[in-house]
Design an enzyme around this catalytic site. Structure first.
Site, PDB file in Angstrom:
ATOM      1  CE  LYS A   1      -2.178  -0.962   3.859  1.00 24.50           C
ATOM      2  NZ  LYS A   1      -1.624  -2.295   4.148  1.00 24.50           N
TER       3      LYS A   1
ATOM      4  CG  ASN B   1      -2.413   2.928   7.581  1.00 26.84           C
ATOM      5  OD1 ASN B   1      -2.416   3.202   8.770  1.00 26.84           O
ATOM      6  ND2 ASN B   1      -1.895   1.799   7.118  1.00 26.84           N
TER       7      ASN B   1
ATOM      8  CG  HIS C   1      -4.315  -6.711  10.550  1.00 25.59           C
ATOM      9  ND1 HIS C   1      -3.389  -6.314  11.500  1.00 25.59           N
ATOM     10  CD2 HIS C   1      -3.939  -6.085   9.394  1.00 25.59           C
ATOM     11  CE1 HIS C   1      -2.523  -5.483  10.953  1.00 25.59           C
ATOM     12  NE2 HIS C   1      -2.822  -5.337   9.679  1.00 25.59           N
TER      13      HIS C   1
END
Length: 450
Positions: free
Chosen positions: A113, A136, A182
């Site tokens: 990302k 982020n 996650h």
């Protein structure tokens, strides 16, 4: 006056609080931990009421809306209480999007990302567009919207930031890849994690564009189920050609859209590794869809330097090259890093093991790694995983020892690669601290030899 409560006072929460105050909200910030000095001072300077080391329900329950910082899990008591009270919970990205008319380019994925977001931003800025970068990554979107005005924003969005999107609408969305990560946040269900990633398409219209990795099984299979309200699809692939999107053929990247059709030799790419071919295809596709010319894109590629701690070349010491990939905190990231080199690798790995399954790495290690240096407080799991690989395995808890040992083991043309496959917080503050200590140790080695 509307009452807004912000849970969490990090960059996301503080940015949201400042924007909300500027837009006329009565703001209260609540953090169950100690607020760091810099963010606390910002709240004090702006006379924003806050509390730390607790969540006071009587002060929170009066909110018309609550902004939840992304790192706060959904299962904790305060979030459950808000849901039971039917108080709307949103994300900072959702809130910030209400106060900008900019076109939004949203990028997510388990890996890549940051690189893709930075490269897309670099190409757009180099091409003369008025563009900002947020999400982020560094500065929060809310703070950017408060302080700057842009026609475009390139946003890196984690699955956590996508969970509470309501009206946010991307003009261009991109999912780079989806691998298990996650899962403790998603009831250990991969499909829940995938669904969170696909919220990036929420509210998109058919005139929008969706760039996605056609070679990723999780993306491909989930997309088949999405049969309505899809934007225009622009797949990227290393194995399949397409009429719209990007693909690789005969050592060239091909880019095809309604208003563009061009090729780039793979040797012009600024970043190493197969994974970075996907990242580059996504970034160039974004630039092309926004009307940048082939010449502008090529110029932008030539001036892109890459990111710290992501396959970052540090130095060449007597023909031994040192690379910092400290951002590789999971197995999949380490795998693509190891596959990026043809020379033998001395691999520095380890750290806080998040329940890693190292099986995917074993054939890569067998083919590419000549020695493994385990850098962690507890190296038992990683040492055991590669015991049968028939390579020398060493252990240390000191970065400088790891670098010195790696150099001793290396021969000219070998690669020393820090790509931990583990989290950093057993020995280091974060992955940046780990990478900076690696950089310093390599520079010290270089100085001592010269």
């Amino acid at each position: 006056m509307k009452k807004l409560v912000v849970l969490g006072a990090g960059e996301s929460g503080t940015g949201a609080a400042l924007l909300a105050q500027a837009k006329g909200y009565q703001v209260f910030v609540s953090d169950k931990n100690i607020i760091t000095k810099g963010y606390k001072q910002q709240l004090l300077d702006h006379k924003i009421e806050f509390e730390e080391c607790k969540h006071t329900w009587d002060k929170i329950k009066i909110a018309d809306e609550v902004i939840k910082s992304p790192g706060i899990p959904n299962h904790i008591a305060i979030i459950q209480a808000l849901q039971e009270a039917s108080i709307p919970i949103i994300d900072e990205v959702e809130f910030a999007s209400r106060y900008t008319k900019a076109s939004l380019i949203a990028i997510t994925g388990s890996n890549g990302k940051s690189t893709t977001t930075h490269l897309a931003y670099h190409l757009l800025k180099a091409g003369g567009l008025n563009v900002g970068i947020a999400g982020n990554i560094g500065t929060s979107f809310a703070r950017k919207v408060l302080l700057e005005e842009h026609n475009y924003y390139v946003l890196e969005l984690s699955s956590f930031q996508l969970e509470h999107l309501q009206t946010f609408k991307a003009d261009i969305a991109c999912i780079l890849n989806i691998t298990p990560d996650h899962l403790d946040r998603y009831d250990n269900q991969l499909n829940n994690y995938i669904a969170a990633k696909f919220r990036i398409l929420r509210n998109m219209i058919k005139e929008g564009y969706f760039i996605y990795n056609q070679d990723d099984t999780n993306i491909r299979e989930y997309l088949v189920k999405q049969t309505t309200n899809l934007p225009q699809l622009y797949p990227i692939s290393l194995t399949q050609s397409t009429h719209h999107g990007a693909y690789v053929e005969n050592n060239h990247l091909h880019f095809v859209g309604d208003n563009y059709n061009f090729q780039l030799p793979t040797q012009t790419l600024p970043l190493l590794g197969k994974h970075n071919i996907y990242n580059t295809m996504a970034a160039i596709s974004i630039a092309s869809l926004l009307g940048l010319s082939y010449a502008s894109i090529l110029d932008g590629l030539r001036t892109f330097k890459g990111l710290p701690h992501r396959m970052e070349w540090i130095a060449n010491v007597n023909q031994v090259s040192f690379y910092n990939d400290s951002k590789a905190t999971n197995v999949e990231s380490a795998a693509v890093a190891l596959e990026s080199f043809t020379s033998p690798i001395i691999w520095i790995a380890g750290g806080y093991d998040k329940g890693n399954d190292y099986n995917v790495l074993k054939p890569i290690v067998k083919n590419s790694v000549k020695a493994l240096i385990c850098l962690g407080k507890d190296n038992q799991t990683i040492c055991k995983a590669f015991k049968e690989s028939n390579i020398p395995i060493y252990e240390t808890q000191v970065m400088q020892e790891a670098v010195s040992l790696a150099y001793t083991l290396a021969k000219p043309q070998d690669i020393v690669l820090l790509s931990p496959a583990c989290a950093s917080f057993d020995l280091f503050k974060n992955f940046e601290d780990r990478g900076e200590q690696f950089r310093y140790a390599v520079q010290q080695l270089l100085t001592s030899i010269n």
